[in-house]
Scaffold this motif. Structure first.
Motif, mmCIF file in Angstrom:
data_model
loop_
_atom_site.group_PDB
_atom_site.id
_atom_site.type_symbol
_atom_site.label_atom_id
_atom_site.label_comp_id
_atom_site.label_asym_id
_atom_site.label_seq_id
_atom_site.Cartn_x
_atom_site.Cartn_y
_atom_site.Cartn_z
ATOM 1 N N ARG A 9 0.699 -1.176 0.088
ATOM 2 C CA ARG A 9 -0.064 0.108 0.116
ATOM 3 C C ARG A 9 0.997 1.220 -0.037
ATOM 4 O O ARG A 9 0.750 2.215 0.666
ATOM 5 C CB ARG A 9 -0.889 0.071 1.024
ATOM 6 C CG ARG A 9 -1.814 -1.095 1.280
ATOM 7 C CD ARG A 9 -2.931 -1.071 1.839
ATOM 8 N NE ARG A 9 -2.666 -1.140 3.500
ATOM 9 C CZ ARG A 9 -3.680 -1.044 4.394
ATOM 10 N NH1 ARG A 9 -4.793 -1.042 4.239
ATOM 11 N NH2 ARG A 9 -3.227 -1.403 5.711
ATOM 12 N N ILE A 10 1.775 1.316 -0.948
ATOM 13 C CA ILE A 10 2.567 2.368 -1.039
ATOM 14 C C ILE A 10 2.134 3.441 -1.922
ATOM 15 O O ILE A 10 1.948 3.120 -3.278
ATOM 16 C CB ILE A 10 4.196 2.175 -1.147
ATOM 17 C CG1 ILE A 10 4.713 1.174 -0.256
ATOM 18 C CG2 ILE A 10 4.963 3.289 -1.326
ATOM 19 C CD1 ILE A 10 5.871 0.471 -0.832
ATOM 20 N N ALA A 11 1.864 4.719 -1.690
ATOM 21 C CA ALA A 11 1.385 5.740 -2.436
ATOM 22 C C ALA A 11 2.637 6.293 -3.182
ATOM 23 O O ALA A 11 3.435 7.079 -2.342
ATOM 24 C CB ALA A 11 0.412 6.480 -1.920
ATOM 25 N N ASP A 76 4.703 -7.731 -5.308
ATOM 26 C CA ASP A 76 4.912 -6.279 -4.664
ATOM 27 C C ASP A 76 3.502 -5.551 -4.809
ATOM 28 O O ASP A 76 2.874 -5.394 -5.966
ATOM 29 C CB ASP A 76 5.995 -5.945 -4.967
ATOM 30 C CG ASP A 76 6.164 -4.457 -4.393
ATOM 31 O OD1 ASP A 76 5.955 -3.390 -5.333
ATOM 32 O OD2 ASP A 76 6.466 -4.395 -3.277
ATOM 33 N N TYR A 77 2.971 -5.143 -3.599
ATOM 34 C CA TYR A 77 1.497 -4.385 -4.022
ATOM 35 C C TYR A 77 1.623 -3.117 -4.949
ATOM 36 O O TYR A 77 0.790 -3.061 -5.750
ATOM 37 C CB TYR A 77 0.976 -3.910 -2.710
ATOM 38 C CG TYR A 77 -0.012 -2.745 -2.663
ATOM 39 C CD1 TYR A 77 -1.373 -3.246 -3.212
ATOM 40 C CD2 TYR A 77 0.137 -1.671 -2.337
ATOM 41 C CE1 TYR A 77 -2.194 -2.246 -3.403
ATOM 42 C CE2 TYR A 77 -0.915 -0.824 -2.302
ATOM 43 C CZ TYR A 77 -2.292 -1.059 -3.032
ATOM 44 O OH TYR A 77 -3.031 -0.034 -3.105
ATOM 45 N N ASN A 82 1.183 -0.311 -10.218
ATOM 46 C CA ASN A 82 2.047 0.442 -11.481
ATOM 47 C C ASN A 82 1.743 -0.374 -12.664
ATOM 48 O O ASN A 82 1.603 0.209 -13.735
ATOM 49 C CB ASN A 82 3.357 0.410 -11.027
ATOM 50 C CG ASN A 82 3.901 1.378 -10.144
ATOM 51 O OD1 ASN A 82 3.295 2.463 -9.932
ATOM 52 N ND2 ASN A 82 4.964 1.183 -9.364
ATOM 53 N N GLN A 83 1.376 -1.788 -12.390
ATOM 54 C CA GLN A 83 1.226 -2.354 -13.899
ATOM 55 C C GLN A 83 -0.270 -2.132 -14.376
ATOM 56 O O GLN A 83 -0.405 -1.843 -15.683
ATOM 57 C CB GLN A 83 1.440 -4.023 -13.402
ATOM 58 C CG GLN A 83 2.789 -4.382 -13.388
ATOM 59 C CD GLN A 83 2.707 -5.710 -13.394
ATOM 60 O OE1 GLN A 83 1.861 -6.578 -13.708
ATOM 61 N NE2 GLN A 83 3.943 -6.503 -12.750
ATOM 62 N N PHE A 84 -1.174 -1.884 -13.378
ATOM 63 C CA PHE A 84 -2.622 -1.464 -13.729
ATOM 64 C C PHE A 84 -2.463 -0.185 -14.346
ATOM 65 O O PHE A 84 -3.048 0.284 -15.447
ATOM 66 C CB PHE A 84 -3.372 -1.382 -12.448
ATOM 67 C CG PHE A 84 -4.704 -0.787 -12.941
ATOM 68 C CD1 PHE A 84 -5.756 -1.219 -13.521
ATOM 69 C CD2 PHE A 84 -5.008 0.583 -12.229
ATOM 70 C CE1 PHE A 84 -6.975 -0.719 -13.997
ATOM 71 C CE2 PHE A 84 -6.077 1.220 -12.669
ATOM 72 C CZ PHE A 84 -7.257 0.468 -13.367
ATOM 73 N N ASN A 85 -1.567 0.732 -14.002
ATOM 74 C CA ASN A 85 -1.518 2.164 -14.413
ATOM 75 C C ASN A 85 -0.994 2.171 -15.597
ATOM 76 O O ASN A 85 -1.188 2.900 -16.632
ATOM 77 C CB ASN A 85 -0.569 2.854 -13.320
ATOM 78 C CG ASN A 85 -0.476 4.444 -13.786
ATOM 79 O OD1 ASN A 85 -1.542 5.059 -14.026
ATOM 80 N ND2 ASN A 85 0.731 4.970 -13.484
ATOM 81 N N ILE A 102 -2.038 7.031 -7.633
ATOM 82 C CA ILE A 102 -1.130 6.405 -8.712
ATOM 83 C C ILE A 102 -1.920 6.505 -10.148
ATOM 84 O O ILE A 102 -1.574 7.140 -10.815
ATOM 85 C CB ILE A 102 -0.683 4.977 -8.486
ATOM 86 C CG1 ILE A 102 0.158 4.877 -6.961
ATOM 87 C CG2 ILE A 102 0.195 4.192 -9.332
ATOM 88 C CD1 ILE A 102 0.528 3.780 -6.509
ATOM 89 N N PRO A 103 -2.839 5.613 -10.387
ATOM 90 C CA PRO A 103 -3.552 5.732 -11.647
ATOM 91 C C PRO A 103 -4.267 6.954 -11.810
ATOM 92 O O PRO A 103 -3.840 7.537 -12.950
ATOM 93 C CB PRO A 103 -4.560 4.443 -11.789
ATOM 94 C CG PRO A 103 -4.662 4.135 -10.233
ATOM 95 C CD PRO A 103 -3.486 4.589 -9.752
#
Length: 359
Positions: A9-11, A76-77, A82-85, A102-103
């Protein structure tokens, strides 16, 4: 860190990127497709998804709607988000804060279609040799900076008349935080379960604040690329069917419910007892009616104002953002921020179909 891992859960401050991969992200015209990929990471509130795939519930609902849905674990959460983004995933399990920073902050139009739970004690502040949170003043606090831990710290401090400037923070990875707090010199930490349980066991440690004191602010979601969802509404229907069948099963007080939770525990690398303990501090929205009511409540807008104000204050909207209103957030009945730049949507459509028995 315990064996079954964590929800990191890192922003992070996102940079705008165009999703050009096969997932039909926001950088390409919406396309009707039949195969989709959803990313998940280990966290008690998200384990129903991989269990549903293992148990055949995913196939049941996917077949009903003529689609194929793959659930992909990302260890890694933040990497999963990031992969979704980047358009490599059609959807992802994510917190409300990280969906925004993020996204959404990266320019990706994102729809939260399942409100699964909120942290109800899974995140907390622990001090050594202290009686209350007020004793934190002047201390060095170990935490994952710019994460929901940082947000929780700010919220906690506000309840005792303190500000973030009254403490010093040290950025510490989720993998290292238990070891860091074990050092006698370390006297303050903010973290989430299962690490929270571990640090609270250390000599002289007392949990002085947790997320149950700011209920329904740290939300756990399933987010889908909005363009993909618009072109493929059957994906949303199948996902809602999968989720609520699985949630109903895991809440049963009989052998079937226990078996489902034990299977989720195994997928998470936990014992059934440890997993059940995690669920006690996870407020599941146990029915679609409950989830719809929560999404339509004015409280969710108030929560997102707090979250976006904190995120903007920490530079998580990027250098181009001139105010906290830079990113539009759509909640039922209103838009928070720039209505011409809505990038995060709380969309109850599919939960409403489930609530009405129309899936």
């Amino acid at each position: 860190m315990t064996k079954w891992g964590s929800k990191a859960r890192i922003a992070i401050a996102a940079v705008a990127m165009l999703a050009t991969a096969s997932c039909g992200g926001s950088g390409s015209a919406p396309k009707a497709r039949t195969e989709f990929n959803i990313g998940w990471s280990i966290y008690a509130g998200w384990m129903p998804w991989p269990y549903a795939e293992q148990a055949g519930i995913v196939k049941k609902w996917a077949d009903k709607y003529g689609v194929k849905i793959h659930f992909t674990q990302v260890n890694d959460y933040v990497e999963s988000v990031n992969q979704f983004n980047a358009g490599k995933l059609d959807g992802v399990t994510v917190t409300n804060m990280d969906a925004l920073t993020i996204p959404a902050a990266g320019g990706k139009d994102t729809s939260a279609i399942i409100l699964g739970d909120y942290s109800n004690g899974n995140d907390g502040i622990v001090l050594k040799n202290a009686k209350s949170l007020a004793d934190i003043k002047g201390r060095t606090v170990y935490l994952v900076e710019l994460s929901v831990s940082h947000y929780l710290l700010a919220r906690g401090l506000s309840t005792v008349g303190l500000q973030l400037s009254d403490v010093k923070t040290v950025n510490t990875s989720d993998a290292d935080i238990v070891g860091a707090f074990a050092n006698p010199a370390a006297t303050a930490v903010v973290t989430w379960n299962p690490q929270l349980t571990e640090v609270a066991k250390l000599p002289g440690a007392t949990k002085v604040f947790d997320s149950s004191q700011v209920p329904a602010e740290i939300l756990d979601l399933l987010a889908i690329d909005t363009a993909t969802l618009k072109a493929n509404p059957n994906l949303g229907k199948a996902l809602a069917g999968i989720w609520y069948e699985t949630i109903q099963l895991m809440q049963k007080k009989d052998a079937a419910g226990a078996a489902a939770r034990a299977a989720m525990a195994k997928l998470a690398g936990a014992t059934p007892q440890a997993f059940d303990a995690q669920l006690t501090t996870t407020h599941l929205y146990g029915t679609p009616q409950d989830a719809v009511a929560a999404v339509k409540s004015p409280a969710i807008g108030a929560t997102m104002v707090k979250v976006r104000d904190f995120s903007f204050s920490k530079g998580l909207f990027g250098q181009g953002a001139k105010s906290a209103d830079a990113i539009g957030i759509s909640v039922p009945g209103k838009t928070i921020g720039d209505a011409n730049n809505v990038k995060l949507r709380f969309d109850p459509t599919y939960m409403e179909l489930a609530a009405a028995g129309k899936l």
